[in-house]
Design a protein around this motif. Structure first.
Motif, PDB file in Angstrom:
ATOM      1  N   LEU A  29     -25.832 -36.342 -18.090  1.00 57.13           N
ATOM      2  CA  LEU A  29     -27.215 -36.204 -18.541  1.00 57.13           C
ATOM      3  C   LEU A  29     -27.360 -35.281 -19.747  1.00 57.13           C
ATOM      4  N   PHE A  30     -26.634 -34.161 -19.731  1.00 54.34           N
ATOM      5  CA  PHE A  30     -26.871 -33.123 -20.721  1.00 54.34           C
ATOM      6  C   PHE A  30     -25.668 -32.809 -21.599  1.00 54.34           C
ATOM      7  N   GLY A  31     -24.515 -33.389 -21.281  1.00 59.22           N
ATOM      8  CA  GLY A  31     -23.342 -33.181 -22.109  1.00 59.22           C
ATOM      9  C   GLY A  31     -22.398 -32.130 -21.552  1.00 59.22           C
ATOM     10  N   PRO A  32     -21.169 -32.096 -22.067  1.00 59.74           N
ATOM     11  CA  PRO A  32     -20.124 -31.225 -21.504  1.00 59.74           C
ATOM     12  C   PRO A  32     -20.387 -29.740 -21.670  1.00 59.74           C
ATOM     13  N   GLU A  33     -21.101 -29.340 -22.733  1.00 64.60           N
ATOM     14  CA  GLU A  33     -21.320 -27.907 -22.943  1.00 64.60           C
ATOM     15  C   GLU A  33     -22.175 -27.317 -21.825  1.00 64.60           C
ATOM     16  N   TYR A  34     -23.242 -28.042 -21.443  1.00 63.12           N
ATOM     17  CA  TYR A  34     -24.078 -27.594 -20.327  1.00 63.12           C
ATOM     18  C   TYR A  34     -23.259 -27.546 -19.041  1.00 63.12           C
ATOM     19  N   ALA A  35     -22.538 -28.632 -18.765  1.00 62.67           N
ATOM     20  CA  ALA A  35     -21.807 -28.717 -17.507  1.00 62.67           C
ATOM     21  C   ALA A  35     -20.719 -27.646 -17.417  1.00 62.67           C
ATOM     22  N   LEU A  36     -20.083 -27.343 -18.541  1.00 69.69           N
ATOM     23  CA  LEU A  36     -18.973 -26.388 -18.515  1.00 69.69           C
ATOM     24  C   LEU A  36     -19.436 -24.999 -18.103  1.00 69.69           C
ATOM     25  N   THR A  37     -20.657 -24.626 -18.461  1.00 66.01           N
ATOM     26  CA  THR A  37     -21.184 -23.318 -18.058  1.00 66.01           C
ATOM     27  C   THR A  37     -21.180 -23.192 -16.539  1.00 66.01           C
ATOM     28  N   GLY A  38     -21.683 -24.236 -15.861  1.00 69.62           N
ATOM     29  CA  GLY A  38     -21.715 -24.220 -14.408  1.00 69.62           C
ATOM     30  C   GLY A  38     -20.335 -24.281 -13.788  1.00 69.62           C
ATOM     31  N   VAL A  39     -19.466 -25.112 -14.345  1.00 72.89           N
ATOM     32  CA  VAL A  39     -18.107 -25.242 -13.806  1.00 72.89           C
ATOM     33  C   VAL A  39     -17.358 -23.915 -13.927  1.00 72.89           C
ATOM     34  N   THR A  40     -17.496 -23.249 -15.062  1.00 70.28           N
ATOM     35  CA  THR A  40     -16.815 -21.962 -15.261  1.00 70.28           C
ATOM     36  C   THR A  40     -17.315 -20.920 -14.267  1.00 70.28           C
ATOM     37  N   THR A  87     -51.165 -35.867 -16.917  1.00 73.05           N
ATOM     38  CA  THR A  87     -50.984 -34.426 -17.144  1.00 73.05           C
ATOM     39  C   THR A  87     -50.074 -33.785 -16.108  1.00 73.05           C
ATOM     40  N   ALA A  88     -50.230 -34.176 -14.853  1.00 75.82           N
ATOM     41  CA  ALA A  88     -49.457 -33.559 -13.772  1.00 75.82           C
ATOM     42  C   ALA A  88     -47.984 -33.948 -13.808  1.00 75.82           C
ATOM     43  N   HIS A  89     -47.660 -35.006 -14.557  1.00 80.34           N
ATOM     44  CA  HIS A  89     -46.281 -35.505 -14.572  1.00 80.34           C
ATOM     45  C   HIS A  89     -45.502 -35.092 -15.822  1.00 80.34           C
ATOM     46  N   TYR A  90     -46.185 -34.552 -16.845  1.00 81.81           N
ATOM     47  CA  TYR A  90     -45.483 -34.145 -18.053  1.00 81.81           C
ATOM     48  C   TYR A  90     -44.496 -33.020 -17.737  1.00 81.81           C
ATOM     49  N   VAL A  91     -43.416 -32.973 -18.500  1.00 81.28           N
ATOM     50  CA  VAL A  91     -42.368 -31.985 -18.271  1.00 81.28           C
ATOM     51  C   VAL A  91     -42.149 -31.153 -19.529  1.00 81.28           C
ATOM     52  N   ASP A  92     -41.477 -30.042 -19.361  1.00 77.21           N
ATOM     53  CA  ASP A  92     -41.102 -29.209 -20.503  1.00 77.21           C
ATOM     54  C   ASP A  92     -39.625 -28.840 -20.392  1.00 77.21           C
ATOM     55  N   SER A  93     -39.166 -28.026 -21.317  1.00 77.29           N
ATOM     56  CA  SER A  93     -37.742 -27.688 -21.333  1.00 77.29           C
ATOM     57  C   SER A  93     -37.324 -26.931 -20.078  1.00 77.29           C
ATOM     58  N   ARG A  94     -38.274 -26.159 -19.488  1.00 75.69           N
ATOM     59  CA  ARG A  94     -37.933 -25.434 -18.258  1.00 75.69           C
ATOM     60  C   ARG A  94     -37.681 -26.402 -17.108  1.00 75.69           C
ATOM     61  N   TRP A  95     -38.474 -27.465 -17.049  1.00 76.90           N
ATOM     62  CA  TRP A  95     -38.263 -28.471 -16.006  1.00 76.90           C
ATOM     63  C   TRP A  95     -36.909 -29.144 -16.184  1.00 76.90           C
ATOM     64  N   VAL A  96     -36.559 -29.456 -17.429  1.00 76.36           N
ATOM     65  CA  VAL A  96     -35.259 -30.069 -17.698  1.00 76.36           C
ATOM     66  C   VAL A  96     -34.146 -29.112 -17.271  1.00 76.36           C
ATOM     67  N   GLY A  97     -34.333 -27.811 -17.545  1.00 75.04           N
ATOM     68  CA  GLY A  97     -33.351 -26.832 -17.122  1.00 75.04           C
ATOM     69  C   GLY A  97     -33.168 -26.811 -15.610  1.00 75.04           C
ATOM     70  N   LYS A  98     -34.278 -26.943 -14.881  1.00 78.22           N
ATOM     71  CA  LYS A  98     -34.201 -26.975 -13.418  1.00 78.22           C
ATOM     72  C   LYS A  98     -33.503 -28.248 -12.944  1.00 78.22           C
ATOM     73  N   LEU A  99     -33.743 -29.364 -13.647  1.00 79.46           N
ATOM     74  CA  LEU A  99     -33.034 -30.605 -13.312  1.00 79.46           C
ATOM     75  C   LEU A  99     -31.536 -30.424 -13.540  1.00 79.46           C
ATOM     76  N   GLU A 100     -31.216 -29.773 -14.640  1.00 77.71           N
ATOM     77  CA  GLU A 100     -29.805 -29.517 -14.967  1.00 77.71           C
ATOM     78  C   GLU A 100     -29.133 -28.662 -13.903  1.00 77.71           C
ATOM     79  N   ARG A 101     -29.837 -27.641 -13.399  1.00 81.96           N
ATOM     80  CA  ARG A 101     -29.259 -26.720 -12.419  1.00 81.96           C
ATOM     81  C   ARG A 101     -29.323 -27.247 -10.995  1.00 81.96           C
ATOM     82  N   GLY A 102     -30.013 -28.370 -10.803  1.00 80.02           N
ATOM     83  CA  GLY A 102     -30.098 -28.942  -9.466  1.00 80.02           C
ATOM     84  C   GLY A 102     -31.283 -28.463  -8.666  1.00 80.02           C
ATOM     85  N   GLU A 103     -32.172 -27.686  -9.286  1.00 81.26           N
ATOM     86  CA  GLU A 103     -33.373 -27.253  -8.578  1.00 81.26           C
ATOM     87  C   GLU A 103     -34.332 -28.423  -8.390  1.00 81.26           C
ATOM     88  N   HIS A 104     -34.334 -29.348  -9.332  1.00 81.20           N
ATOM     89  CA  HIS A 104     -35.006 -30.637  -9.162  1.00 81.20           C
ATOM     90  C   HIS A 104     -33.910 -31.677  -8.953  1.00 81.20           C
TER      91      HIS A 104
END
Length: 383
Positions: free
Chosen positions: A110-121, A24-41
């Motif tokens: 990990l998440f594809g160019p569309e996600y990455a482009l938001t941060g790069v822009t 239970t303590a290790h399950y993730v959700d879309s918010r966790w994935v978002g934090k991984l994407e942004r580098g918070e995790h």
């Protein structure tokens, strides 16, 4: 793959990997994935890393390529007695922007160019503001970083099949690189320009740009030297200079990113390994109307492409499918393209998906064949 889909896949992998444990303590959700994407995790726990390796077909944590300054740059600096930048200084700003660039490169994987482009822009907008205030002594470092981000924006737009935006950001990268006479960024942006001209159907202009990039050859890191030769070979093959193309590919192996032990030097072309070079040999053989040889080369090269490099892997499969079409093997073409299709969807590369659609058009007249019919059905679902 969306954030929710990736979270579900990670949780399913956790259940399979640790079936005897309460997770239970290790399950993730879309918010966790978002934090991984942004580098918070930046460095998940062992269980989550194991699940990520399973989902992404990565053999090791190294293949996940998760970037953590605390575990990489900072640790390395401490171990080598290097002083970290002072908090609040321009050096710290550049350090953090460079670290963020590495993270955004991983987001593409990990998440594809569309996600990455938001941060790069967003970072490009920040850099544009910072360049108005930066002291002259620091400016060259910040300009080089701006060129690096601009070239990344060019690549991401290239993946998203937005040719005008890709060309615009390539021009921006070249302008910034020229300002500071940076050989690596000049070569790299010119290399990218050569790719754009090939896509635009102007191979002779692509050769000119590839030759211009090669002018920096002795002043750039080894993997970049390999990549410049690969692009030059591809352009030459398109204008019928097949012998020169093959020689360039032979030469590229001397500079391949996996030629020397340890991490490839520099920040560009770390993907240009022996396998990547051989995939492009297959491309050149297909262009030279030698499809059977191309298929044999690609069959040998495909296992050498890391699974996490989805766009490179699907591009190799795409080339192989095109070679099967050229060899009048529609069923083999459909089988190969059908393998590439879901990976290309997860990679988020609209350019490759568009080209897979062209394979569908090429084999459509053979839809009475089982594998062709199955591929065309999958292609419709993708659309």
């Amino acid at each position: 793959m969306s954030r929710s889909e990736l979270a579900d896949a990670i949780n399913a992998a956790l259940d399979r990997l640790y079936s005897s444990r309460v997770l239970t303590a290790h399950y993730v959700d879309s918010r966790w994935v978002g934090k991984l994407e942004r580098g918070e995790h930046r460095w998940p726990g062992e269980e989550r890393r194991a699940a990520l390796r399973k989902v992404l077909n990565a053999a090791s944590d190294a293949q996940l390529d998760l970037y953590s300054p605390r575990r990489t740059d900072a640790t390395s600096a401490a171990n080598h007695g290097i002083e970290l930048p002072t908090t609040g200084s321009w050096d710290e700003t550049i350090y953090q922007l460079r670290a963020q660039w590495h993270l955004l490169v991983q987001n593409d994987k990990l998440f594809g160019p569309e996600y990455a482009l938001t941060g790069v822009t967003a970072q490009l907008m920040l850099l544009d503001r910072l360049l108005n205030d930066v002291p002259s002594s620091i400016r060259p470092n910040l300009v080089r970083l701006a060129a690096q981000y601009a070239e990344s924006a060019a690549w991401l737009n290239h993946s998203l099949d937005d040719a005008p935006a890709a060309r615009r950001w390539t021009r921006e990268a070249l302008t910034w690189a020229d300002q500071i006479a940076d050989p690596t960024m000049t070569a790299w942006a010119t290399y990218r320009s050569s790719q754009h001209w090939l896509i635009a159907g102007k191979p002779r202009r692509a050769v000119e740009e590839a030759e211009a990039a090669m002018l920096q050859d002795r002043r750039v890191p080894s993997p970049v030297r390999a990549a410049l030769r690969v692009q030059h070979a591809h352009a030459l093959a398109m204008v019928g200079e097949h012998r020169k193309a093959m020689q360039l590919l032979d030469d590229a192996h001397e500079w391949a990113a996996d030629r020397r032990p340890g991490k490839p030097e520099g920040e560009h072309a770390s993907y240009c390994t022996s396998g990547y070079i051989e995939v492009h040999r297959g491309t050149c053989l297909r262009i030279g109307q030698r499809p059977d040889e191309a298929i044999a080369v690609l069959d040998a090269a495909l296992p050498m492409i890391p699974p996490l490099h989805r766009q490179d892997f699907t591009a190799a499969l795409l080339t192989k499918a095109a070679a099967h079409v050229a060899a009048d093997q529609p069923e083999q073409a459909a089988v190969t393209a059908r393998v590439a299709l879901p990976i290309a969807r997860r990679a988020g590369s609209r350019r490759i998906l568009h080209q897979l659609g062209q394979i569908g058009s090429a084999v459509d007249e053979h839809r009475h064949l089982t594998h062709v019919r199955a591929f065309l059905a999958d292609l419709v679902e993708t659309d």
